[in-house]
Design a protein around this motif. Structure first.
Motif, PDB file in Angstrom:
ATOM      1  N   MET A   1       0.844  -1.175   0.000  1.00 55.58           N
ATOM      2  CA  MET A   1       0.000   0.000   0.000  1.00 55.58           C
ATOM      3  C   MET A   1       0.887   1.236   0.000  1.00 55.58           C
ATOM      4  SD  MET A   1      -3.043   1.383   0.154  1.00 55.58           S
ATOM      5  CE  MET A   1      -3.973  -0.114   0.249  1.00 55.58           C
ATOM      6  N   ASP A   2       0.587   2.180  -0.867  1.00 55.18           N
ATOM      7  CA  ASP A   2       1.328   3.433  -0.923  1.00 55.18           C
ATOM      8  C   ASP A   2       0.679   4.413   0.060  1.00 55.18           C
ATOM      9  OD1 ASP A   2       2.529   5.860  -1.533  1.00 55.18           O
ATOM     10  OD2 ASP A   2       2.566   5.471  -3.689  1.00 55.18           O
ATOM     11  N   ARG A   3       1.171   4.407   1.279  1.00 50.49           N
ATOM     12  CA  ARG A   3       0.591   5.222   2.351  1.00 50.49           C
ATOM     13  C   ARG A   3       0.611   6.704   2.024  1.00 50.49           C
ATOM     14  NH1 ARG A   3       4.231   3.928   6.974  1.00 50.49           N
ATOM     15  NH2 ARG A   3       3.179   5.700   7.871  1.00 50.49           N
ATOM     16  N   LYS A   4       1.718   7.177   1.470  1.00 51.24           N
ATOM     17  CA  LYS A   4       1.837   8.602   1.165  1.00 51.24           C
ATOM     18  C   LYS A   4       0.807   9.017   0.119  1.00 51.24           C
ATOM     19  CE  LYS A   4       5.003  12.287  -0.225  1.00 51.24           C
ATOM     20  NZ  LYS A   4       3.924  13.212  -0.209  1.00 51.24           N
ATOM     21  N   LYS A   5       0.660   8.217  -0.930  1.00 48.88           N
ATOM     22  CA  LYS A   5      -0.307   8.549  -1.973  1.00 48.88           C
ATOM     23  C   LYS A   5      -1.724   8.566  -1.388  1.00 48.88           C
ATOM     24  CE  LYS A   5      -1.703   8.056  -6.577  1.00 48.88           C
ATOM     25  NZ  LYS A   5      -1.109   8.301  -7.821  1.00 48.88           N
ATOM     26  N   LEU A   6      -2.047   7.585  -0.577  1.00 48.44           N
ATOM     27  CA  LEU A   6      -3.362   7.535   0.048  1.00 48.44           C
ATOM     28  C   LEU A   6      -3.590   8.772   0.903  1.00 48.44           C
ATOM     29  CD1 LEU A   6      -6.006   6.101   0.744  1.00 48.44           C
ATOM     30  CD2 LEU A   6      -4.753   4.804   2.468  1.00 48.44           C
ATOM     31  N   PHE A   7      -2.628   9.106   1.730  1.00 45.40           N
ATOM     32  CA  PHE A   7      -2.739  10.271   2.603  1.00 45.40           C
ATOM     33  C   PHE A   7      -2.882  11.547   1.775  1.00 45.40           C
ATOM     34  CE2 PHE A   7      -1.068  13.597   5.411  1.00 45.40           C
ATOM     35  CZ  PHE A   7      -1.859  13.389   6.520  1.00 45.40           C
ATOM     36  N   ASP A   8      -2.082  11.684   0.713  1.00 50.90           N
ATOM     37  CA  ASP A   8      -2.144  12.869  -0.148  1.00 50.90           C
ATOM     38  C   ASP A   8      -3.508  12.994  -0.830  1.00 50.90           C
ATOM     39  OD1 ASP A   8       0.459  13.502   0.554  1.00 50.90           O
ATOM     40  OD2 ASP A   8       1.333  12.779  -1.338  1.00 50.90           O
ATOM     41  N   LEU A   9      -4.043  11.885  -1.326  1.00 52.35           N
ATOM     42  CA  LEU A   9      -5.359  11.909  -1.978  1.00 52.35           C
ATOM     43  C   LEU A   9      -6.456  12.287  -0.988  1.00 52.35           C
ATOM     44  CD1 LEU A   9      -5.010   8.753  -4.225  1.00 52.35           C
ATOM     45  CD2 LEU A   9      -5.301  11.104  -5.033  1.00 52.35           C
ATOM     46  N   MET A  10      -6.345  11.796   0.226  1.00 53.63           N
ATOM     47  CA  MET A  10      -7.314  12.167   1.255  1.00 53.63           C
ATOM     48  C   MET A  10      -7.249  13.669   1.530  1.00 53.63           C
ATOM     49  SD  MET A  10      -6.889   8.978   3.920  1.00 53.63           S
ATOM     50  CE  MET A  10      -7.619   9.899   5.255  1.00 53.63           C
ATOM     51  N   ALA A  11      -6.042  14.214   1.570  1.00 52.30           N
ATOM     52  CA  ALA A  11      -5.871  15.647   1.825  1.00 52.30           C
ATOM     53  C   ALA A  11      -6.467  16.473   0.689  1.00 52.30           C
ATOM     54  CB  ALA A  11      -4.390  15.968   2.009  1.00 52.30           C
ATOM     55  N   VAL A  12      -6.233  16.055  -0.540  1.00 54.39           N
ATOM     56  CA  VAL A  12      -6.769  16.773  -1.703  1.00 54.39           C
ATOM     57  C   VAL A  12      -8.301  16.787  -1.660  1.00 54.39           C
ATOM     58  CG1 VAL A  12      -7.041  16.661  -4.222  1.00 54.39           C
ATOM     59  CG2 VAL A  12      -4.779  16.415  -3.203  1.00 54.39           C
ATOM     60  N   LYS A  13      -8.885  15.663  -1.287  1.00 56.51           N
ATOM     61  CA  LYS A  13     -10.346  15.550  -1.211  1.00 56.51           C
ATOM     62  C   LYS A  13     -10.898  16.138   0.090  1.00 56.51           C
ATOM     63  CE  LYS A  13     -11.236  12.988  -4.917  1.00 56.51           C
ATOM     64  NZ  LYS A  13     -12.268  13.240  -5.902  1.00 56.51           N
ATOM     65  N   GLY A  14     -10.010  16.474   1.030  1.00 55.35           N
ATOM     66  CA  GLY A  14     -10.433  17.036   2.308  1.00 55.35           C
ATOM     67  C   GLY A  14     -11.147  16.032   3.196  1.00 55.35           C
ATOM     68  N   LEU A  15     -10.707  14.773   3.135  1.00 54.90           N
ATOM     69  CA  LEU A  15     -11.359  13.709   3.888  1.00 54.90           C
ATOM     70  C   LEU A  15     -10.517  13.252   5.070  1.00 54.90           C
ATOM     71  CD1 LEU A  15     -12.510  11.454   0.911  1.00 54.90           C
ATOM     72  CD2 LEU A  15     -13.952  12.935   2.309  1.00 54.90           C
ATOM     73  N   THR A  16     -11.176  13.036   6.183  1.00 54.80           N
ATOM     74  CA  THR A  16     -10.527  12.387   7.311  1.00 54.80           C
ATOM     75  C   THR A  16     -10.634  10.880   7.096  1.00 54.80           C
ATOM     76  OG1 THR A  16     -12.552  12.203   8.612  1.00 54.80           O
ATOM     77  CG2 THR A  16     -11.266  14.253   8.866  1.00 54.80           C
ATOM     78  N   GLN A  17      -9.944  10.120   7.918  1.00 52.88           N
ATOM     79  CA  GLN A  17     -10.042   8.664   7.826  1.00 52.88           C
ATOM     80  C   GLN A  17     -11.483   8.211   8.053  1.00 52.88           C
ATOM     81  OE1 GLN A  17      -7.101   6.536  10.142  1.00 52.88           O
ATOM     82  NE2 GLN A  17      -5.638   8.201   9.839  1.00 52.88           N
ATOM     83  N   ALA A  18     -12.155   8.812   9.022  1.00 52.31           N
ATOM     84  CA  ALA A  18     -13.538   8.438   9.326  1.00 52.31           C
ATOM     85  C   ALA A  18     -14.460   8.758   8.156  1.00 52.31           C
ATOM     86  CB  ALA A  18     -14.007   9.146  10.590  1.00 52.31           C
ATOM     87  N   GLU A  19     -14.277   9.914   7.552  1.00 56.03           N
ATOM     88  CA  GLU A  19     -15.112  10.300   6.410  1.00 56.03           C
ATOM     89  C   GLU A  19     -14.881   9.389   5.215  1.00 56.03           C
ATOM     90  OE1 GLU A  19     -15.424  15.099   7.317  1.00 56.03           O
ATOM     91  OE2 GLU A  19     -13.701  14.316   6.200  1.00 56.03           O
ATOM     92  N   LEU A  20     -13.624   9.064   4.964  1.00 59.60           N
ATOM     93  CA  LEU A  20     -13.304   8.166   3.856  1.00 59.60           C
ATOM     94  C   LEU A  20     -13.944   6.806   4.089  1.00 59.60           C
ATOM     95  CD1 LEU A  20     -11.860   7.402   1.245  1.00 59.60           C
ATOM     96  CD2 LEU A  20      -9.785   7.000   2.598  1.00 59.60           C
ATOM     97  N   ALA A  21     -13.830   6.298   5.284  1.00 59.75           N
ATOM     98  CA  ALA A  21     -14.429   5.004   5.608  1.00 59.75           C
ATOM     99  C   ALA A  21     -15.934   5.035   5.388  1.00 59.75           C
ATOM    100  CB  ALA A  21     -14.107   4.624   7.053  1.00 59.75           C
ATOM    101  N   GLU A  22     -16.583   6.086   5.854  1.00 54.58           N
ATOM    102  CA  GLU A  22     -18.042   6.192   5.705  1.00 54.58           C
ATOM    103  C   GLU A  22     -18.439   6.258   4.232  1.00 54.58           C
ATOM    104  OE1 GLU A  22     -21.655   9.237   6.801  1.00 54.58           O
ATOM    105  OE2 GLU A  22     -19.913   9.194   8.120  1.00 54.58           O
ATOM    106  N   LYS A  23     -17.776   7.105   3.465  1.00 57.56           N
ATOM    107  CA  LYS A  23     -18.109   7.249   2.044  1.00 57.56           C
ATOM    108  C   LYS A  23     -17.843   5.965   1.260  1.00 57.56           C
ATOM    109  CE  LYS A  23     -17.416  12.237   1.635  1.00 57.56           C
ATOM    110  NZ  LYS A  23     -18.596  12.710   0.947  1.00 57.56           N
ATOM    111  N   ALA A  24     -16.805   5.237   1.656  1.00 59.20           N
ATOM    112  CA  ALA A  24     -16.452   4.005   0.948  1.00 59.20           C
ATOM    113  C   ALA A  24     -17.265   2.808   1.440  1.00 59.20           C
ATOM    114  CB  ALA A  24     -14.958   3.721   1.117  1.00 59.20           C
ATOM    115  N   GLY A  25     -17.908   2.963   2.585  1.00 58.11           N
ATOM    116  CA  GLY A  25     -18.678   1.856   3.142  1.00 58.11           C
ATOM    117  C   GLY A  25     -17.799   0.751   3.708  1.00 58.11           C
TER     118      GLY A  25
END
Length: 63
Positions: A1-25
């Motif tokens: 898993m590319d942790r940095k890319k994941l973290f960067d994409l979350m930042a661009v979308k303005g998502l927290t881990q909790a928000e990403l989890a909820e949106k992704a189900g």
């Protein structure tokens, strides 16, 4: 898993881990493991997270 890319994409979308989890189900624990530990989750989980972030699953993996 590319942790940095994941973290960067979350930042661009303005998502927290909790928000990403909820949106992704997916569970917050799955997203936490991906972000903090670089653990690749089940393929369907990676796919759901990638869809929310607007990328292909392979872009999140170390491929």
């Amino acid at each position: 898993m590319d942790r940095k890319k994941l973290f960067d994409l979350m930042a661009v979308k303005g998502l927290t881990q909790a928000e990403l989890a909820e949106k992704a189900g997916v569970s917050r624990a799955s997203v936490w493991a991906m972000v903090k530990k670089g653990r690749s989750s089940r393929p369907d989980t990676v796919g759901k997270v990638a869809r929310v972030l607007g990328v292909k699953p392979s872009e999140l993996l170390d491929m």
